[in-house]
Design an enzyme around this catalytic site. Structure first.
Site, mmCIF file in Angstrom:
data_model
loop_
_atom_site.group_PDB
_atom_site.id
_atom_site.type_symbol
_atom_site.label_atom_id
_atom_site.label_comp_id
_atom_site.label_asym_id
_atom_site.label_seq_id
_atom_site.Cartn_x
_atom_site.Cartn_y
_atom_site.Cartn_z
ATOM 1 N N ASN B 96 0.982 -1.113 -0.123
ATOM 2 C CA ASN B 96 -0.173 -0.055 -0.119
ATOM 3 C C ASN B 96 0.798 1.343 -0.137
ATOM 4 O O ASN B 96 0.402 2.442 0.280
ATOM 5 C CB ASN B 96 -0.800 -0.064 1.109
ATOM 6 C CG ASN B 96 -1.921 -1.433 1.322
ATOM 7 O OD1 ASN B 96 -1.716 -1.759 2.258
ATOM 8 N ND2 ASN B 96 -2.792 -1.317 0.250
ATOM 9 N N ILE B 103 1.221 6.876 0.520
ATOM 10 C CA ILE B 103 0.336 5.896 1.245
ATOM 11 C C ILE B 103 -1.077 5.738 0.995
ATOM 12 O O ILE B 103 -1.741 6.660 0.882
ATOM 13 C CB ILE B 103 0.413 6.349 3.016
ATOM 14 C CG1 ILE B 103 2.123 6.654 3.269
ATOM 15 C CG2 ILE B 103 0.136 5.051 3.497
ATOM 16 C CD1 ILE B 103 2.140 7.240 4.631
ATOM 17 N N CYS B 104 -1.569 4.468 0.723
ATOM 18 C CA CYS B 104 -2.908 4.328 0.557
ATOM 19 C C CYS B 104 -3.493 3.949 1.759
ATOM 20 O O CYS B 104 -3.300 2.521 2.143
ATOM 21 C CB CYS B 104 -3.183 3.464 -0.613
ATOM 22 S SG CYS B 104 -4.716 3.068 -0.879
ATOM 23 N N LEU B 105 -4.256 4.910 2.550
ATOM 24 C CA LEU B 105 -4.774 4.198 3.860
ATOM 25 C C LEU B 105 -5.785 5.237 3.972
ATOM 26 O O LEU B 105 -6.082 6.450 3.926
ATOM 27 C CB LEU B 105 -3.806 4.728 5.060
ATOM 28 C CG LEU B 105 -4.124 4.272 6.348
ATOM 29 C CD1 LEU B 105 -4.341 2.859 6.664
ATOM 30 C CD2 LEU B 105 -2.948 5.012 7.299
ATOM 31 N N LYS B 109 -7.543 9.287 3.883
ATOM 32 C CA LYS B 109 -8.389 10.012 2.981
ATOM 33 C C LYS B 109 -9.909 10.025 2.985
ATOM 34 O O LYS B 109 -10.114 11.109 3.986
ATOM 35 C CB LYS B 109 -8.388 9.026 1.548
ATOM 36 C CG LYS B 109 -6.750 9.072 1.167
ATOM 37 C CD LYS B 109 -6.658 8.272 -0.241
ATOM 38 C CE LYS B 109 -5.154 8.572 -0.920
ATOM 39 N NZ LYS B 109 -4.349 7.550 -0.060
#
Ligand SMILES: [Zn+2]
Ligand SMILES: [Zn+2]
Lengths: 209, 168
Positions: B96, B103-105, B109
């Protein structure tokens, strides 16, 4: 590069040293600036130690407090701002339960009900009586204190000793009694500790250079 | 149309928002310094308090154990109503996290709320390291390698490459 920085946050002095831009550690010293009012300082400390009535958004003691159905406390201006930010997904910032303007209850402490700023900037929730004109003189007590913090930072090569000693160590001897939560640092100990660190860092710098 | 009264109120909203951001970030720093959480640290790097550097220790019993990661945090005057911009500075090979450190969290978001703070966000990122979301990878190659027994070896190889790149 080795780099040392000092921050004064709400009467606490932080000494921070960075090595290769990586923050290594903090040291906290409690000092009292001569211009802070002792009573206010201790009250602020006591308040910040008691988390029960802190707004869940600004982390300060809740002003113009409202409580949600899920029991979470906020300042009305803080919660209003949050609801405005996410009009399509109005959830409690703490537990993500559904929340809306008509489902929060205002809390009136003793002597605080006279003024209601929800009447002015954020439209206040319905079901309340018409309020008198807000008192412009009623400011938030003990709130502006946090804005007095300052931060200075310097490289070891250009160490402004004169400025440093005249500004930071310009506290007077009439230090008020510290709040019970803070250890009672003697000024001498503080000074010697500070200069011990500075000396250590100078030494380190000389070794590395 | 817009009256002067409205202008004044929108200006004061902006000012009070900036005050909330910096006073809240000051409080968060105090909490972090007092709390002494193990495995995470953060401190502002400029006097506006809007730029921070943080470190996260790789969680125990994961491939990231004994590794230390440096991150940058950028706040705006909209904080805490909008999340900070957080990126890995150190290379981190993870399903991720992409090669630029993004960062994909979800909580950074659409799942962000105004009650999250630096501490809770760093702890979430730390636990993301050990528990990636493989359904929505930002680095599909790392996601494909995640279940392999030699993931750690592949990861360390990537990090060595990344470090070489960043020192050039
Ligand atoms: Zn608040
Ligand atoms: Zn709630």
């Amino acid at each position: 590069m080795f780099d040392l920085s000092l921050s004064l946050i709400e009467g606490n002095l932080f000494l921070k040293y960075n090595h290769h831009h990586c923050c290594l550690d903090y040291h906290r010293f409690t000092i009292t600036m001569p211009n802070t009012e002792p009573e206010e300082a201790t009250r602020e400390n006591r308040e910040s130690n008691d988390g029960s009535f802190e707004c869940n958004i600004c982390l300060d003691t809740a002003k113009d407090a409202v409580v949600s159905m899920c029991g979470h406390l906020f300042c009305w201006p803080c919660l209003y701002q949050w609801l405005e930010t996410k009009p399509q997904r109005q959830v409690c910032p703490v537990c993500k339960a559904l929340i809306s303007r008509d489902k929060v209850t205002p809390i009136y402490g003793r002597g605080s009900s006279r003024r209601d700023p929800r009447d002015t900037l954020p439209p206040r929730p319905p079901g309340q009586r018409t309020e008198p004109e807000p008192h412009p003189s009623t400011s938030f007590p003990g709130f502006g204190f946090g804005d007095g913090g300052f931060h200075m930072s310097f490289g070891i090569g250009a160490f402004p000793f004169g400025y440093f000693s005249s500004t930071i160590f310009n506290f007077s001897d009439n230090r008020p009694a510290p709040s019970p939560s803070n250890p009672d640092y003697l000024e001498d100990a503080l000074l010697s500790k500070m200069f011990f660190f500075v000396a250590m860092i100078l030494l380190f710098y000389l070794l590395v250079a | 149309m817009s009256s002067t009264g409205e202008n004044r109120s929108s200006n004061s909203t902006r000012d009070s928002k900036a005050n909330i951001s910096s006073s809240r970030l000051r409080k968060e720093l105090m909490d972090l310094v007092m709390g002494r959480d193990k495995g995470i640290s953060a401190c502002p790097v400029d006097d506006t308090f809007f730029k921070w550097i943080a470190t996260i220790d790789g969680p125990n019993d994961t491939v990231y154990e004994n590794l230390k990661f440096k991150l940058s945090l950028k706040f705006t005057t909209q904080y805490p109503y909008v999340p900070p911009n957080i990126k890995f500075i150190s290379p981190c090979y993870h399903p991720n996290i992409d090669s630029s450190g993004n960062i994909c969290l979800d909580i950074l978001k659409d799942k962000w709320t105004a009650s999250y703070d630096v501490r809770s966000v760093l702890l979430s990122i730390q636990s993301l390291l050990g528990e990636p979301n493989l359904d929505d990878p930002l680095d599909p190659e790392a996601a494909a390698n995640w279940k392999k027994s030699d993931f750690k070896k592949i990861m360390l190889m990537h990090h060595a490459k990344g470090e070489k790149k960043s020192t050039q």
